[in-house]
Design a protein around this motif. Sequence first.
Motif, PDB file in Angstrom:
ATOM      1  N   GLY A  59       0.793  -1.226   0.000  1.00 45.90           N
ATOM      2  CA  GLY A  59       0.000   0.000   0.000  1.00 45.90           C
ATOM      3  C   GLY A  59       0.822   1.271   0.000  1.00 45.90           C
ATOM      4  N   GLN A  60       2.087   1.190   0.294  1.00 45.35           N
ATOM      5  CA  GLN A  60       2.902   2.396   0.367  1.00 45.35           C
ATOM      6  C   GLN A  60       3.236   2.934  -1.023  1.00 45.35           C
ATOM      7  OE1 GLN A  60       6.086   2.517   3.497  1.00 45.35           O
ATOM      8  NE2 GLN A  60       5.717   0.304   3.482  1.00 45.35           N
ATOM      9  N   VAL A  61       3.244   4.254  -1.116  1.00 42.86           N
ATOM     10  CA  VAL A  61       3.664   4.940  -2.331  1.00 42.86           C
ATOM     11  C   VAL A  61       4.700   5.969  -1.908  1.00 42.86           C
ATOM     12  CG1 VAL A  61       2.966   6.431  -4.246  1.00 42.86           C
ATOM     13  CG2 VAL A  61       1.411   4.641  -3.430  1.00 42.86           C
ATOM     14  N   GLY A  62       5.855   5.927  -2.556  1.00 44.83           N
ATOM     15  CA  GLY A  62       6.933   6.843  -2.194  1.00 44.83           C
ATOM     16  C   GLY A  62       7.659   6.368  -0.950  1.00 44.83           C
ATOM     17  N   THR A  63       8.759   7.017  -0.640  1.00 42.35           N
ATOM     18  CA  THR A  63       9.549   6.688   0.546  1.00 42.35           C
ATOM     19  C   THR A  63      10.476   7.851   0.844  1.00 42.35           C
ATOM     20  OG1 THR A  63      11.034   5.060   1.550  1.00 42.35           O
ATOM     21  CG2 THR A  63      11.371   5.520  -0.775  1.00 42.35           C
ATOM     22  N   TRP A  64      10.913   7.929   2.074  1.00 39.83           N
ATOM     23  CA  TRP A  64      11.910   8.933   2.416  1.00 39.83           C
ATOM     24  C   TRP A  64      13.250   8.341   2.038  1.00 39.83           C
ATOM     25  CZ3 TRP A  64      11.621  13.802   2.929  1.00 39.83           C
ATOM     26  CH2 TRP A  64      12.658  14.524   3.516  1.00 39.83           C
ATOM     27  N   VAL A  65      13.994   9.001   1.195  1.00 37.17           N
ATOM     28  CA  VAL A  65      15.203   8.447   0.604  1.00 37.17           C
ATOM     29  C   VAL A  65      16.204   8.005   1.675  1.00 37.17           C
ATOM     30  CG1 VAL A  65      17.098   8.901  -1.001  1.00 37.17           C
ATOM     31  CG2 VAL A  65      14.825   9.789  -1.485  1.00 37.17           C
ATOM     32  N   SER A  66      16.247   8.673   2.828  1.00 37.36           N
ATOM     33  CA  SER A  66      17.228   8.335   3.858  1.00 37.36           C
ATOM     34  C   SER A  66      16.913   7.029   4.584  1.00 37.36           C
ATOM     35  CB  SER A  66      17.320   9.469   4.882  1.00 37.36           C
ATOM     36  OG  SER A  66      16.103   9.587   5.595  1.00 37.36           O
ATOM     37  N   THR A  67      15.776   6.367   4.286  1.00 37.16           N
ATOM     38  CA  THR A  67      15.430   5.115   4.955  1.00 37.16           C
ATOM     39  C   THR A  67      16.168   3.922   4.362  1.00 37.16           C
ATOM     40  OG1 THR A  67      13.559   4.709   3.493  1.00 37.16           O
ATOM     41  CG2 THR A  67      13.109   5.903   5.546  1.00 37.16           C
ATOM     42  N   GLY A  68      16.960   4.137   3.367  1.00 39.90           N
ATOM     43  CA  GLY A  68      17.688   3.035   2.756  1.00 39.90           C
ATOM     44  C   GLY A  68      17.068   2.568   1.454  1.00 39.90           C
ATOM     45  N   TYR A  69      15.817   2.967   1.187  1.00 39.22           N
ATOM     46  CA  TYR A  69      15.208   2.656  -0.103  1.00 39.22           C
ATOM     47  C   TYR A  69      15.567   3.787  -1.045  1.00 39.22           C
ATOM     48  CZ  TYR A  69      12.185  -0.742   2.222  1.00 39.22           C
ATOM     49  OH  TYR A  69      11.696  -1.803   2.924  1.00 39.22           O
ATOM     50  N   PRO A  70      16.297   3.473  -2.110  1.00 38.22           N
ATOM     51  CA  PRO A  70      16.590   4.554  -3.042  1.00 38.22           C
ATOM     52  C   PRO A  70      15.308   5.024  -3.707  1.00 38.22           C
ATOM     53  CG  PRO A  70      17.298   2.448  -3.929  1.00 38.22           C
ATOM     54  CD  PRO A  70      16.817   2.190  -2.531  1.00 38.22           C
ATOM     55  N   GLY A  71      15.240   6.302  -4.033  1.00 35.47           N
ATOM     56  CA  GLY A  71      14.054   6.866  -4.665  1.00 35.47           C
ATOM     57  C   GLY A  71      13.785   6.184  -5.989  1.00 35.47           C
ATOM     58  N   PRO A  72      12.984   6.735  -6.802  1.00 35.70           N
ATOM     59  CA  PRO A  72      12.425   8.070  -6.665  1.00 35.70           C
ATOM     60  C   PRO A  72      11.218   8.093  -5.721  1.00 35.70           C
ATOM     61  CG  PRO A  72      11.648   7.062  -8.677  1.00 35.70           C
ATOM     62  CD  PRO A  72      12.609   6.091  -8.058  1.00 35.70           C
ATOM     63  N   SER A  73      10.908   9.269  -5.236  1.00 40.31           N
ATOM     64  CA  SER A  73       9.749   9.435  -4.363  1.00 40.31           C
ATOM     65  C   SER A  73       9.017  10.705  -4.766  1.00 40.31           C
ATOM     66  CB  SER A  73      10.195   9.508  -2.908  1.00 40.31           C
ATOM     67  OG  SER A  73       9.074   9.543  -2.060  1.00 40.31           O
ATOM     68  N   GLY A  74       8.109  10.554  -5.706  1.00 39.77           N
ATOM     69  CA  GLY A  74       7.419  11.723  -6.240  1.00 39.77           C
ATOM     70  C   GLY A  74       8.388  12.603  -7.013  1.00 39.77           C
ATOM     71  N   GLU A  75       9.293  11.954  -7.746  1.00 38.97           N
ATOM     72  CA  GLU A  75      10.306  12.691  -8.502  1.00 38.97           C
ATOM     73  C   GLU A  75       9.646  13.423  -9.668  1.00 38.97           C
ATOM     74  OE1 GLU A  75      14.539  11.514 -10.451  1.00 38.97           O
ATOM     75  OE2 GLU A  75      12.782  10.402 -11.148  1.00 38.97           O
ATOM     76  N   TRP A  76       9.918  14.715  -9.737  1.00 39.50           N
ATOM     77  CA  TRP A  76       9.383  15.525 -10.823  1.00 39.50           C
ATOM     78  C   TRP A  76      10.332  16.668 -11.120  1.00 39.50           C
ATOM     79  CZ3 TRP A  76       8.005  20.663 -11.306  1.00 39.50           C
ATOM     80  CH2 TRP A  76       7.351  20.995 -12.491  1.00 39.50           C
ATOM     81  N   PRO A  77      10.608  16.926 -12.377  1.00 43.62           N
ATOM     82  CA  PRO A  77      10.397  16.051 -13.524  1.00 43.62           C
ATOM     83  C   PRO A  77      11.304  14.823 -13.411  1.00 43.62           C
ATOM     84  CG  PRO A  77      11.279  18.201 -14.242  1.00 43.62           C
ATOM     85  CD  PRO A  77      11.212  18.210 -12.760  1.00 43.62           C
ATOM     86  N   LYS A  78      10.823  13.716 -13.967  1.00 49.20           N
ATOM     87  CA  LYS A  78      11.560  12.464 -13.816  1.00 49.20           C
ATOM     88  C   LYS A  78      12.969  12.603 -14.385  1.00 49.20           C
ATOM     89  CE  LYS A  78       9.724  10.110 -17.897  1.00 49.20           C
ATOM     90  NZ  LYS A  78       8.899   9.022 -18.358  1.00 49.20           N
ATOM     91  N   GLY A  79      13.900  11.922 -13.687  1.00 42.82           N
ATOM     92  CA  GLY A  79      15.291  11.960 -14.084  1.00 42.82           C
ATOM     93  C   GLY A  79      16.098  13.061 -13.425  1.00 42.82           C
ATOM     94  N   THR A  80      15.444  13.974 -12.682  1.00 45.93           N
ATOM     95  CA  THR A  80      16.162  15.102 -12.080  1.00 45.93           C
ATOM     96  C   THR A  80      16.601  14.830 -10.640  1.00 45.93           C
ATOM     97  OG1 THR A  80      14.132  16.096 -11.228  1.00 45.93           O
ATOM     98  CG2 THR A  80      14.838  16.760 -13.452  1.00 45.93           C
TER      99      THR A  80
END
Length: 178
Positions: A57-78
């Motif tokens: 059910g989770q969408v996105g993550t805080w990058v510092s938790t060890g899961y690499p992003g993206p997390s609502g990355e916009w524009p993609k690739g940045t």
Amino acid sequence: MKKILLIFFTLSTVILTYAQPTAETEKYREDPYGDPIYRKKGILDGNLVRTTFFNDGQVGTWVSTGYPGPSGEWPKGTQHNYMDGCTPLVVSRVVAPGNGQIIHPVETSYREEIDEDPLNPNIKWVTQPVPGYANSSSEEPAISTKSNTWPAEWPSALNLTSEWNRFWYDNLILTEVD
């Protein structure tokens, strides 16, 4: 991005507000229990937005938790991430056994502020994915655009005939496996 988040939270609120147990939901009671061993992670990529999602059910993550992003990355690739993780809250109204008091238990699947079994702190009381809704050899959750993530057979709780096993069900549109 704000529109996407607003739509997500609005839909979650409507679903949770009007979701009531019915005879239709009874067929899912035969499903196996969820287990963290079935957790999978994928990337949603549409228009100019990319984000991580999980089958709990989770969408996105805080990058510092060890899961690499993206997390609502916009524009993609940045690598400009604009959201922390979010997840639905499942709430119920229950009459407590014994004292008859009305309680409102809440369950979610998030990385913090969650309950655990008091007898075994390794068991977290969170929503967990159940087996059978994704290809067991895939590292990603089932997604309509990637037929290699679909299970070989859809779970019996979906009440689908065997002809559906090579298709993705999406609003009566059939998508055949490649």
